[in-house]
Scaffold this active site. Structure first.
Site, PDB file in Angstrom:
ATOM      1  N   ARG A  10      21.586  -1.118  17.716  1.00  0.00           N
ATOM      2  CA  ARG A  10      21.106  -1.222  16.329  1.00  0.00           C
ATOM      3  C   ARG A  10      21.373  -2.613  15.770  1.00  0.00           C
ATOM      4  O   ARG A  10      20.573  -3.176  15.038  1.00  0.00           O
ATOM      5  CB  ARG A  10      21.762  -0.142  15.440  1.00  0.00           C
ATOM      6  CG  ARG A  10      21.469  -0.326  13.957  1.00  0.00           C
ATOM      7  CD  ARG A  10      21.774   0.892  13.092  1.00  0.00           C
ATOM      8  NE  ARG A  10      22.915   1.665  13.524  1.00  0.00           N
ATOM      9  CZ  ARG A  10      24.203   1.299  13.343  1.00  0.00           C
ATOM     10  NH1 ARG A  10      24.495   0.169  12.735  1.00  0.00           N
ATOM     11  NH2 ARG A  10      25.179   2.076  13.788  1.00  0.00           N
ATOM     12  N   TYR A  29      -0.412  -1.983  -1.428  1.00  0.00           N
ATOM     13  CA  TYR A  29      -0.552  -0.782  -0.589  1.00  0.00           C
ATOM     14  C   TYR A  29       0.066   0.427  -1.317  1.00  0.00           C
ATOM     15  O   TYR A  29       1.121   0.301  -1.960  1.00  0.00           O
ATOM     16  CB  TYR A  29       0.140  -1.041   0.749  1.00  0.00           C
ATOM     17  CG  TYR A  29       0.338   0.195   1.596  1.00  0.00           C
ATOM     18  CD1 TYR A  29      -0.736   1.007   1.944  1.00  0.00           C
ATOM     19  CD2 TYR A  29       1.605   0.556   2.043  1.00  0.00           C
ATOM     20  CE1 TYR A  29      -0.555   2.150   2.704  1.00  0.00           C
ATOM     21  CE2 TYR A  29       1.799   1.692   2.815  1.00  0.00           C
ATOM     22  CZ  TYR A  29       0.712   2.490   3.137  1.00  0.00           C
ATOM     23  OH  TYR A  29       0.899   3.619   3.886  1.00  0.00           O
ATOM     24  N   ASP A  31       3.830 -10.328   0.745  1.00  0.00           N
ATOM     25  CA  ASP A  31       3.399  -9.469   1.844  1.00  0.00           C
ATOM     26  C   ASP A  31       2.185 -10.142   2.474  1.00  0.00           C
ATOM     27  O   ASP A  31       1.109 -10.213   1.871  1.00  0.00           O
ATOM     28  CB  ASP A  31       3.055  -8.070   1.300  1.00  0.00           C
ATOM     29  CG  ASP A  31       2.733  -7.083   2.412  1.00  0.00           C
ATOM     30  OD1 ASP A  31       2.181  -7.510   3.439  1.00  0.00           O
ATOM     31  OD2 ASP A  31       3.017  -5.878   2.246  1.00  0.00           O
ATOM     32  N   LYS A  50      -0.123  -3.760  11.857  1.00  0.00           N
ATOM     33  CA  LYS A  50      -1.501  -4.202  11.628  1.00  0.00           C
ATOM     34  C   LYS A  50      -1.872  -5.357  12.563  1.00  0.00           C
ATOM     35  O   LYS A  50      -1.788  -5.186  13.768  1.00  0.00           O
ATOM     36  CB  LYS A  50      -1.654  -4.552  10.136  1.00  0.00           C
ATOM     37  CG  LYS A  50      -1.072  -3.495   9.184  1.00  0.00           C
ATOM     38  CD  LYS A  50      -1.721  -2.160   9.385  1.00  0.00           C
ATOM     39  CE  LYS A  50      -1.278  -1.037   8.456  1.00  0.00           C
ATOM     40  NZ  LYS A  50       0.119  -0.923   8.077  1.00  0.00           N
TER      41      LYS A  50
HETATM   42  O1  P1T Z   1       2.704   1.443   7.510  1.00  0.00           O
HETATM   43  P1  P1T Z   1       3.851   0.478   7.540  1.00  0.00           P
HETATM   44  O2  P1T Z   1       4.002  -0.244   8.840  1.00  0.00           O
HETATM   45  O3  P1T Z   1       5.124   1.074   7.047  1.00  0.00           O
HETATM   46  O4  P1T Z   1       3.479  -0.712   6.523  1.00  0.00           O
HETATM   47  C1  P1T Z   1       3.335  -0.543   5.152  1.00  0.00           C
HETATM   48  C2  P1T Z   1       2.393  -1.596   4.596  1.00  0.00           C
HETATM   49  C3  P1T Z   1       2.928  -2.713   3.987  1.00  0.00           C
HETATM   50  N1  P1T Z   1       2.142  -3.679   3.464  1.00  0.00           N
HETATM   51  C4  P1T Z   1       0.799  -3.598   3.529  1.00  0.00           C
HETATM   52  C5  P1T Z   1      -0.033  -4.666   2.930  1.00  0.00           C
HETATM   53  C6  P1T Z   1       0.197  -2.486   4.143  1.00  0.00           C
HETATM   54  O5  P1T Z   1      -1.128  -2.440   4.177  1.00  0.00           O
HETATM   55  C7  P1T Z   1       1.017  -1.463   4.680  1.00  0.00           C
HETATM   56  C8  P1T Z   1       0.434  -0.238   5.328  1.00  0.00           C
HETATM   57  N2  P1T Z   1      -0.913  -0.065   5.054  1.00  0.00           N
HETATM   58  C9  P1T Z   1      -1.706   0.943   5.544  1.00  0.00           C
HETATM   59  C10 P1T Z   1      -1.270   1.906   6.363  1.00  0.00           C
HETATM   60  C11 P1T Z   1      -3.099   0.920   5.106  1.00  0.00           C
HETATM   61  O6  P1T Z   1      -3.963   1.591   5.689  1.00  0.00           O
HETATM   62  O7  P1T Z   1      -3.392   0.193   4.145  1.00  0.00           O
END
Ligand code: P1T
Length: 410
Positions: free
Chosen positions: A73, A125, A197, A222
């Site tokens: 961890r 998001y 972000d 992503k």
């Molecule tokens: O899903 P995760 O890896 O926890 O990430 C969250 C997140 C953070 N910031 C942005 C700009 C994001 O688009 C996301 C997650 N977004 C999606 C799952 C979506 O479909 O928009």
């Protein structure tokens, strides 16, 4: 022991706190860093890819006398390579990887204390809004959501207890573009960090730290991974004190990624610059075609001159990205019919993978945003979001045309 040494990076530095290759060797392009940043040939066998080290613990010569790793961890060699690579791409000094983008964001927000206040961009998001609204607010950390396209609104929203400024740009799902340098200036005046972000843009198209941001956060789920097969997050900063505190929180809160997922993201990163070029090329073509379509009311894409954020995007991004939103004329049923008829675009949440995705933000990714906020932002029944993948442009357009045809028939 938190400060584990990392792999030797190709700039010659050793240590978890890896100097950015970008700053160490200004000549190296992001294409090169994506492949080599934070990595070296494995010294025993010469393996060119960092091994996936699955061991959860590391033998010590004596109590406290270890080779830089003590517990999985707290640190892992595969994760270190990923963290150093992402740090080099963002031109940062400290890279940290997480088990999800939400895990990364939660760690950043734990830099705050009850009574603190955050000024946040109004379009984020849905899961980000939910963290602020349903997790941080009950803990006494309040957020004010403002449309940062007018920077004076950020200044007006600042309070004595404002301890952080946060934005997504381009934003999810409206593709708003906020001026990072201008907002960074205000955050600096207040003496607080600006968090950007950078998930939609990626460091290939936008480097927030160079524009004055303090912390960059990613959902590596992503574009950075790019193959829709690993959920993850990342944070990068140049600030030593914040880097150290985040490293503490990463270990203490424990939202760390598995070594296998780190490997997948590291592998995905190698093609990030090449992938982004094609995502952008196809998105530009599709956005231009959508603008001329009679069933489309409005197209939200920062590469269009008609986009309100076009000038700022030109200034701070090298290209407008692979995400498009548009307003389909008609009813919710027509939006449903459009999405159902698509054969290449999968109707699915997420974005940034090689495969094209289409979704309905109001019902899917932004359901946790209250209806009145959604309406004010433009997240309406006709809003469709596209993540333009790497399939042939002509096939993608034909697929969208089939969607329009189905919507018309409702
Ligand atoms: O899903 P995760 O890896 O926890 O990430 C969250 C997140 C953070 N910031 C942005 C700009 C994001 O688009 C996301 C997650 N977004 C999606 C799952 C979506 O479909 O928009």
């Amino acid at each position: 022991m938190l400060m584990n040494p990392s792999y030797v990076d190709i700039a010659g530095g050793v240590g978890r706190v890896v100097m950015s290759l970008m700053s160490a060797k200004p000549g190296l392009s992001i294409d090169t860093l994506a492949i080599h940043g934070g990595q070296h040939h494995e010294p025993i066998t010469g393996a060119v890819m960092p091994p996936i080290v699955l061991s959860t613990t590391f033998a010590q010569d004596g109590p406290g006398n270890h080779k830089g790793f003590d517990y999985g961890r707290s640190g892992n060699p595969t994760r270190n390579a990923l963290e150093a690579c992402i740090a080099s791409l963002e031109g940062g000094k400290h890279g940290l990887a997480y088990s999800s983008g939400c895990g990364a964001m939660t760690n950043i927000l734990h830099l705050l204390r009850p009574g603190d206040h955050v000024v946040c961009g109004d379009d984020v998001y849905g899961g980000t809004f939910r963290i602020f609204d349903k997790v941080m607010k009950p803990m006494g950390i309040e957020a004010t959501f403002v449309d940062m396209t007018d920077v004076s609104r950020v200044e007006k929203a600042m309070r004595a207890n404002t301890k952080m400024v946060w934005m997504e740009t381009p934003s999810n799902p409206m593709l708003k573009v906020f001026d990072i340098a201008a907002v960074a200036e205000l955050a600096k005046k207040q003496g607080v960090p600006l968090v950007v972000d950078n998930t939609f843009a990626t460091p290939v198209l936008q480097r927030p730290l160079d524009l004055g941001a303090t912390i960059v956060v990613h959902s590596t789920t992503k574009y950075l991974n790019g193959h829709s097969d690993a959920v993850g997050g990342a944070i990068v900063t140049r600030d030593d004190a914040l880097g150290e505190r985040l490293r503490f929180l990463q270990n203490a809160m424990g939202a760390v990624p598995s070594p296998f997922d780190c490997y997948l993201v590291l592998r995905g990163l190698k093609t990030l610059p090449v992938r982004m070029r094609q995502h952008v090329a196809s998105a530009r073509t599709l956005a231009a075609k959508l603008v001329g379509h009679p069933q489309v009311e409005r197209v939200h894409y920062p590469g269009l001159e008609s986009h309100p954020g076009y000038a700022v995007a030109q200034k701070q991004m090298s290209a407008p990205g692979g995400m498009i939103s548009f307003d389909l004329r008609g009813s919710l049923d027509q939006s449903r019919a459009f999405l159902k008829a698509l054969r290449i675009f999968a109707c699915a949440e997420s974005l940034g993978g090689v495969e094209s995705l289409a979704e309905h933000p109001a019902i899917m990714t932004h359901a946790s945003v209250p209806p009145e906020n959604r309406k004010a932002l433009g997240i309406v029944d006709g809003l469709i979001r596209l993540s333009v993948g790497l399939e042939a442009e002509a096939d993608l357009w034909a697929d969208l045309e089939a969607g329009f045809h189905a919507a018309k028939a409702v």
